[in-house]
Motif scaffolding. Sequence first.
Motif, PDB file in Angstrom:
ATOM      1  N   ASP A 154       0.634  -1.126  -0.051  1.00  0.00           N
ATOM      2  CA  ASP A 154      -0.042  -0.183   0.010  1.00  0.00           C
ATOM      3  C   ASP A 154       0.994   1.318  -0.079  1.00  0.00           C
ATOM      4  N   ASP A 157       4.142   1.011   4.231  1.00  0.00           N
ATOM      5  CA  ASP A 157       3.999  -0.287   5.079  1.00  0.00           C
ATOM      6  C   ASP A 157       3.838  -1.506   3.908  1.00  0.00           C
ATOM      7  N   TYR A 161      -4.491  -3.601   0.802  1.00  0.00           N
ATOM      8  CA  TYR A 161      -5.795  -3.169   1.347  1.00  0.00           C
ATOM      9  C   TYR A 161      -6.745  -2.958   0.081  1.00  0.00           C
ATOM     10  N   PHE A 229       2.156  -3.299  12.334  1.00  0.00           N
ATOM     11  CA  PHE A 229       2.976  -2.741  11.371  1.00  0.00           C
ATOM     12  C   PHE A 229       4.253  -3.279  11.826  1.00  0.00           C
ATOM     13  N   GLY A 305      -3.435  -0.637   8.449  1.00  0.00           N
ATOM     14  CA  GLY A 305      -4.373   0.498   8.014  1.00  0.00           C
ATOM     15  C   GLY A 305      -5.708   0.136   8.090  1.00  0.00           C
ATOM     16  N   TYR A 307      -8.491   1.949   6.754  1.00  0.00           N
ATOM     17  CA  TYR A 307      -9.279   2.289   5.687  1.00  0.00           C
ATOM     18  C   TYR A 307     -11.002   1.959   6.069  1.00  0.00           C
ATOM     19  N   TRP A 347     -10.265   7.918  -1.163  1.00  0.00           N
ATOM     20  CA  TRP A 347     -10.636   6.693  -0.816  1.00  0.00           C
ATOM     21  C   TRP A 347     -11.759   6.253  -0.488  1.00  0.00           C
ATOM     22  N   TRP A 402      -4.404  14.593   5.712  1.00  0.00           N
ATOM     23  CA  TRP A 402      -3.322  13.327   5.673  1.00  0.00           C
ATOM     24  C   TRP A 402      -3.111  12.960   4.126  1.00  0.00           C
ATOM     25  N   TYR A 515       5.068   9.771   9.157  1.00  0.00           N
ATOM     26  CA  TYR A 515       4.003   9.037   8.313  1.00  0.00           C
ATOM     27  C   TYR A 515       2.843   9.917   8.005  1.00  0.00           C
ATOM     28  N   GLU A 519       5.049  10.034   4.209  1.00  0.00           N
ATOM     29  CA  GLU A 519       4.863   8.534   3.696  1.00  0.00           C
ATOM     30  C   GLU A 519       4.465   8.820   2.377  1.00  0.00           C
ATOM     31  N   ALA A 521       2.056   6.559  -0.826  1.00  0.00           N
ATOM     32  CA  ALA A 521       0.977   5.500  -0.878  1.00  0.00           C
ATOM     33  C   ALA A 521       0.632   5.483  -2.469  1.00  0.00           C
ATOM     34  N   TRP A 524      -1.668   8.005  -3.782  1.00  0.00           N
ATOM     35  CA  TRP A 524      -1.497   9.220  -3.970  1.00  0.00           C
ATOM     36  C   TRP A 524      -0.588   9.298  -5.139  1.00  0.00           C
TER      37      TRP A 524
HETATM   38  O1  9MR Z   1      -4.378   7.760   3.644  1.00  0.00           O
HETATM   39  C1  9MR Z   1      -5.163   7.426   4.803  1.00  0.00           C
HETATM   40  C2  9MR Z   1      -5.587   8.803   5.367  1.00  0.00           C
HETATM   41  O2  9MR Z   1      -6.501   9.084   4.622  1.00  0.00           O
HETATM   42  C3  9MR Z   1      -5.806   8.323   6.855  1.00  0.00           C
HETATM   43  O3  9MR Z   1      -6.530   9.699   7.432  1.00  0.00           O
HETATM   44  C4  9MR Z   1      -4.744   7.804   7.463  1.00  0.00           C
HETATM   45  C5  9MR Z   1      -5.113   7.528   8.917  1.00  0.00           C
HETATM   46  O4  9MR Z   1      -6.040   6.451   9.006  1.00  0.00           O
HETATM   47  O5  9MR Z   1      -4.346   6.604   6.924  1.00  0.00           O
HETATM   48  C6  9MR Z   1      -4.118   6.895   5.531  1.00  0.00           C
HETATM   49  O6  9MR Z   1      -3.754   5.396   5.099  1.00  0.00           O
HETATM   50  C7  9MR Z   1      -2.407   4.866   5.557  1.00  0.00           C
HETATM   51  C8  9MR Z   1      -2.926   3.391   5.679  1.00  0.00           C
HETATM   52  O7  9MR Z   1      -3.992   3.466   6.869  1.00  0.00           O
HETATM   53  C9  9MR Z   1      -2.019   2.385   6.001  1.00  0.00           C
HETATM   54  N1  9MR Z   1      -0.880   2.592   4.837  1.00  0.00           N
HETATM   55  C10 9MR Z   1      -0.259   4.067   4.868  1.00  0.00           C
HETATM   56  C11 9MR Z   1      -1.438   4.773   4.527  1.00  0.00           C
HETATM   57  C12 9MR Z   1      -0.858   6.064   4.310  1.00  0.00           C
HETATM   58  O8  9MR Z   1      -0.457   6.830   5.447  1.00  0.00           O
END
Ligand code: 9MR
Length: 541
Positions: A154, A157, A161, A229, A305, A307, A347, A402, A515, A519, A521, A524
């Motif tokens: 993803d 990490d 997902y 994680f 994560g 989601y 998402w 985020w 993060y 981070e 993703a 993104w």
């Molecule tokens: O992109 C996600 C963001 O919208 C949320 O606010 C955040 C916290 O729950 O999580 C982000 O997604 C992460 C995912 O849960 C695990 N892998 C890394 C993702 C990017 O930080």
Amino acid sequence: ATAATAATAYINQVGYRTSDPKEFALTEGSGDIEIVDAAGQTVLKVTPKAASYWNPGAVNVQLVDISELKTPGTYSIKQGDQVLRSDLKIADKVFEDVTKASLKWYYYQRASMALEETYAGLWKRDAGHMNATVDLHKSTGASGTIQSSKGWYDAGDYGRYIVNSGITTFTLLSLYEHFPDYFKTLKWNIPAEGTLPDLLAEIKYNLDWMLTMQAADGMVYHKLSTLQFPGDVMPNKDTEKLYVIGKGTAATLDFAGVMAAAYRVFKPFDATYATQCLEAAKKAYAWALQNPKVAFYNPMDVATGSYSDGEFSDEFAFAGMELFISTGDASYKPTIDENKTSIVPAWPEMYGLALYEAATHATEVGADAEKAKSMLLGYANEFAYQASSGFGVVMANEDFVWGSNAVAGNQGVFLLHAYYITGEQKYYEAAKKVIDYLLGKNPLDMSFLTGFGTKSPMLPHHRPSTADKITEPIPGMLVGGPQPGGEDIGTKSWECKDYKTGVPATSYIDNRCSYATNEVAINWNAPLAYIAGALEALNAG
Ligand code: 9MR
């Protein structure tokens, strides 16, 4: 004489396409701007224009229009005696390498296979997560094992997902579907998958994994990850037990929409595979109709994560619209709800994707296509207006969440759809300003794409880039970007020191710990790849 402080010029550090409109931002300071070529000749003189105050950056800037600069080369920007910077690039296909690198990054994220030096170069690595027989966690409501491998990690990490794979894979499928001629031949040195174009070979690697996540009754499991994680280790050193975790309506519908779209895109290349995708989509959708409210939340023993999403009308619209377009079966066709407001895709917000599809399939969709168009253009007009001020970007305070760079990216994809619907240049221009923002025309004066631009992230929160001991991060990764939440700031040694500035657009740190701002993703990178690819494809001969 007193030496004046030099103004700062904020440019797209990767460059500007010769034929595109071009603009950069400039802090206060007076005097005309001169653009000087490599031979020392002034080739353009421009008077900066005042621009309105940009809230998210808490700053006043001026804008400098350099659209007349059309000769490829590297230039300096001067104001009076001061050279503000010397890295202004103009070239014909500036975003082609960005397109290739941002798409190649998905190859670097592949689970279950070694990355060989011929493809991965410096970043070659061993295969990770090779155990394909995976236990079902009790949160799936079942026990036993399934066979599951492949797919993309993803982010920083190693979780996989379904929900986040949904918007990501769909964005990349639509990039191919919108520009098949351009992507039929574009290559970026990844392993061949039969005769598939590279973009489809890459997408198939994740589709294959997604298909393993569907149960016999059509339901789709939420994710495949360890319980916690992992530390900063390479994929092959993350040897904690993997589980298939959870199930839900969001994952199942996101899967349905992606598989329905995959049917259309893969059909000309592999009819059997395409049909497999469509059948999987239908089964998933049927399960969701019977189970319309199954929300997923992390079980007590799981910290990866989440989601999580508790509202599914947008996922229903997305999946239904994709199935309708692919089958022509009107029973799938969702009714467009003009009261929906969260229509820039993210998402947990899939409604905009249904609108894109409705607006661009007017013949099939009929009267609802007009509703979809007016909803899209209502927002797009506002966006195009905002893009003419401040840093030239749409982003408002509340967009700095985020993954703010993906909000910017999805606004750009949104604007491109407004351009497809109307052919009006102002939408193209505003979309182009999004990529300028992401590649350096921002108050941090940096490109958010690793390996691209004069200054770009060196310490992304990305376990392979941390553990591989190679100084350069894997190229082609878009970091999440500034946002004021500071979720990663804390007292433990591995958490971040306070980097908040009190200003949304500068609350960012280029540090492994972050993060919440640094981070990377898959969801993104996808909108950035889409914009870069679309801008090149739209201008290709
Ligand atoms: O992109 C996600 C963001 O919208 C949320 O606010 C955040 C916290 O729950 O999580 C982000 O997604 C992460 C995912 O849960 C695990 N892998 C890394 C993702 C990017 O930080």
